[in-house]
Design a protein around this motif. Sequence first.
Motif, PDB file in Angstrom:
ATOM      1  N   PRO A 136     -35.794  -3.113  -6.699  1.00 38.46           N
ATOM      2  CA  PRO A 136     -36.370  -1.820  -7.396  1.00 38.46           C
ATOM      3  C   PRO A 136     -37.851  -1.615  -6.977  1.00 38.46           C
ATOM      4  CG  PRO A 136     -35.188  -3.189  -8.847  1.00 38.46           C
ATOM      5  CD  PRO A 136     -34.894  -4.101  -7.485  1.00 38.46           C
ATOM      6  N   GLY A 137     -38.702  -2.518  -6.597  1.00 39.82           N
ATOM      7  CA  GLY A 137     -39.975  -2.184  -6.425  1.00 39.82           C
ATOM      8  C   GLY A 137     -40.046  -1.520  -4.903  1.00 39.82           C
ATOM      9  N   GLU A 138     -38.968  -1.289  -3.987  1.00 42.55           N
ATOM     10  CA  GLU A 138     -39.172  -0.894  -2.803  1.00 42.55           C
ATOM     11  C   GLU A 138     -38.402   0.285  -2.678  1.00 42.55           C
ATOM     12  OE1 GLU A 138     -38.515  -4.046   0.209  1.00 42.55           O
ATOM     13  OE2 GLU A 138     -39.637  -5.478  -0.991  1.00 42.55           O
ATOM     14  N   ARG A 139     -38.170   1.073  -3.502  1.00 40.60           N
ATOM     15  CA  ARG A 139     -37.278   2.313  -3.534  1.00 40.60           C
ATOM     16  C   ARG A 139     -37.946   3.636  -3.602  1.00 40.60           C
ATOM     17  NH1 ARG A 139     -32.687  -0.157  -7.943  1.00 40.60           N
ATOM     18  NH2 ARG A 139     -32.220  -1.836  -6.556  1.00 40.60           N
ATOM     19  N   LEU A 140     -39.115   3.636  -3.419  1.00 44.62           N
ATOM     20  CA  LEU A 140     -39.980   4.831  -3.599  1.00 44.62           C
ATOM     21  C   LEU A 140     -39.499   5.822  -2.585  1.00 44.62           C
ATOM     22  CD1 LEU A 140     -42.153   6.789  -4.783  1.00 44.62           C
ATOM     23  CD2 LEU A 140     -43.859   5.669  -3.318  1.00 44.62           C
ATOM     24  N   ALA A 141     -39.495   5.622  -1.220  1.00 43.92           N
ATOM     25  CA  ALA A 141     -39.119   6.558  -0.361  1.00 43.92           C
ATOM     26  C   ALA A 141     -37.698   7.121  -0.585  1.00 43.92           C
ATOM     27  CB  ALA A 141     -39.187   5.714   0.992  1.00 43.92           C
ATOM     28  N   GLY A 142     -36.709   6.358  -0.915  1.00 39.38           N
ATOM     29  CA  GLY A 142     -35.483   6.654  -1.184  1.00 39.38           C
ATOM     30  C   GLY A 142     -35.234   7.661  -2.341  1.00 39.38           C
ATOM     31  N   SER A 143     -35.948   7.344  -3.395  1.00 39.43           N
ATOM     32  CA  SER A 143     -36.211   7.988  -4.725  1.00 39.43           C
ATOM     33  C   SER A 143     -36.877   9.558  -4.475  1.00 39.43           C
ATOM     34  CB  SER A 143     -37.141   7.363  -5.924  1.00 39.43           C
ATOM     35  OG  SER A 143     -36.576   5.967  -6.112  1.00 39.43           O
ATOM     36  N   LEU A 144     -37.711   9.605  -3.723  1.00 35.72           N
ATOM     37  CA  LEU A 144     -38.471  10.779  -3.482  1.00 35.72           C
ATOM     38  C   LEU A 144     -37.556  11.763  -2.501  1.00 35.72           C
ATOM     39  CD1 LEU A 144     -42.115   9.751  -2.258  1.00 35.72           C
ATOM     40  CD2 LEU A 144     -41.345  10.777  -4.508  1.00 35.72           C
ATOM     41  N   ALA A 145     -36.635  11.144  -1.599  1.00 27.98           N
ATOM     42  CA  ALA A 145     -35.786  11.885  -0.765  1.00 27.98           C
ATOM     43  C   ALA A 145     -34.479  12.523  -1.690  1.00 27.98           C
ATOM     44  CB  ALA A 145     -34.946  11.124   0.090  1.00 27.98           C
ATOM     45  N   ALA A 146     -34.160  11.524  -2.562  1.00 25.56           N
ATOM     46  CA  ALA A 146     -33.089  12.206  -3.579  1.00 25.56           C
ATOM     47  C   ALA A 146     -33.567  13.170  -4.333  1.00 25.56           C
ATOM     48  CB  ALA A 146     -32.758  10.682  -4.385  1.00 25.56           C
ATOM     49  N   ALA A 147     -34.895  12.932  -5.084  1.00 34.13           N
ATOM     50  CA  ALA A 147     -35.545  13.931  -5.854  1.00 34.13           C
ATOM     51  C   ALA A 147     -35.564  15.252  -5.042  1.00 34.13           C
ATOM     52  CB  ALA A 147     -36.884  13.620  -6.215  1.00 34.13           C
ATOM     53  N   VAL A 148     -36.120  15.301  -3.913  1.00 31.15           N
ATOM     54  CA  VAL A 148     -36.199  16.699  -2.847  1.00 31.15           C
ATOM     55  C   VAL A 148     -34.736  17.279  -2.879  1.00 31.15           C
ATOM     56  CG1 VAL A 148     -36.846  17.471  -0.980  1.00 31.15           C
ATOM     57  CG2 VAL A 148     -38.445  16.065  -2.060  1.00 31.15           C
ATOM     58  N   VAL A 149     -33.656  16.456  -2.416  1.00 31.28           N
ATOM     59  CA  VAL A 149     -32.355  16.845  -2.144  1.00 31.28           C
ATOM     60  C   VAL A 149     -31.881  17.518  -3.647  1.00 31.28           C
ATOM     61  CG1 VAL A 149     -29.928  16.266  -1.957  1.00 31.28           C
ATOM     62  CG2 VAL A 149     -31.861  15.473  -0.378  1.00 31.28           C
ATOM     63  N   SER A 150     -32.088  16.719  -4.695  1.00 33.41           N
ATOM     64  CA  SER A 150     -31.703  17.271  -6.095  1.00 33.41           C
ATOM     65  C   SER A 150     -32.201  18.703  -6.312  1.00 33.41           C
ATOM     66  CB  SER A 150     -31.827  16.359  -6.935  1.00 33.41           C
ATOM     67  OG  SER A 150     -31.276  15.080  -6.936  1.00 33.41           O
ATOM     68  N   ILE A 151     -33.621  18.743  -5.920  1.00 33.74           N
ATOM     69  CA  ILE A 151     -34.360  20.035  -6.229  1.00 33.74           C
ATOM     70  C   ILE A 151     -33.607  21.256  -5.452  1.00 33.74           C
ATOM     71  CG2 ILE A 151     -36.405  21.148  -6.017  1.00 33.74           C
ATOM     72  CD1 ILE A 151     -37.888  18.652  -6.344  1.00 33.74           C
ATOM     73  N   LEU A 152     -33.285  21.012  -4.209  1.00 36.57           N
ATOM     74  CA  LEU A 152     -32.790  21.849  -3.315  1.00 36.57           C
ATOM     75  C   LEU A 152     -31.283  22.243  -3.808  1.00 36.57           C
ATOM     76  CD1 LEU A 152     -33.898  20.708   0.115  1.00 36.57           C
ATOM     77  CD2 LEU A 152     -34.906  22.343  -0.965  1.00 36.57           C
TER      78      LEU A 152
END
Length: 289
Positions: free
Chosen positions: A236-252
């Motif tokens: 959980p403490g090392e998922r920032l990059a993956g979370s940001l990628a998922a957020a951007v894809v979700s926005i698109l």
Amino acid sequence: MHEPVRVIGGRRFDFDRQVAVMAVVNRTPDSFYDKGATFALDKAVAAVARAVDEGADWVDIGGVKFSPDDGEVPADVELDRVLPVVRAAVEKEAVVSVDTFRVEVAEAALDAGAHIVNDTTGLHDPALADLVAARPGTQLIITHSLAAPRTPYPRPSYVDIAGEIAAFLREKVDLALGRGVRPYQIIIDPGHDLNKNTLHTLELTRRLGEIAAVGYPMLAAVSNKDFVGETLDRPPGERLAGSLAAAVVSILHGARIVRMHNVRESVDAVRMTEAIMGWRSPVYTKHNM
């Protein structure tokens, strides 16, 4: 999209051309992400202030985990956890949502100044819709999840996950509308990881456009979830990059609210995405000008 321009908590949002960053403040002793780092009241209040300072558009406050592994949490305990934090967030002039499936908790939070009811149980209790219908200035987030509140749902199975989620949300939206909730009060959430495995969540993310077609502003709660961890083999403490990628894809693919733990980084990712999409101007332009 139904009613894309909305005033929530005194702030204007145009969800045709704008993405809101929802910060997460969990006042639980063993949150899956921070393991209780914001359980103490002073820590939770400080987290609200930090989220606002870092640019969060609104703050989502919860006092009970989605999973049932911490045992029963009575309503009075949930109220004791969330109400002081709601009041602190209102004092910071934040847009405030309360993450709850209980009518009495939602009602007390709205009375304390919250603006949004974030029900992650898919209107398991339709009385939440009645509560929001009686308060025209509030919003209701309707989430796809199949189990009763805080009930295990092992080995979920779907034939057509995006189609089934969209159908579920349409049914629940119709339920809310039938009980007097207005279209401008409704937000939908496909429920990343909720009663879904990682393969399900990856597929629903790449097919979010089909769910956005339900026609209401869509929330994507992707931050630090297990589908990110299992995909990348990250705790959980090392998922920032993956979370940001998922957020951007979700926005698109149509999301217009993203629920995130790491506010500063998430705000930057969202504002950059808005600028690339032509929805936001740069703060300044000097390069080759």
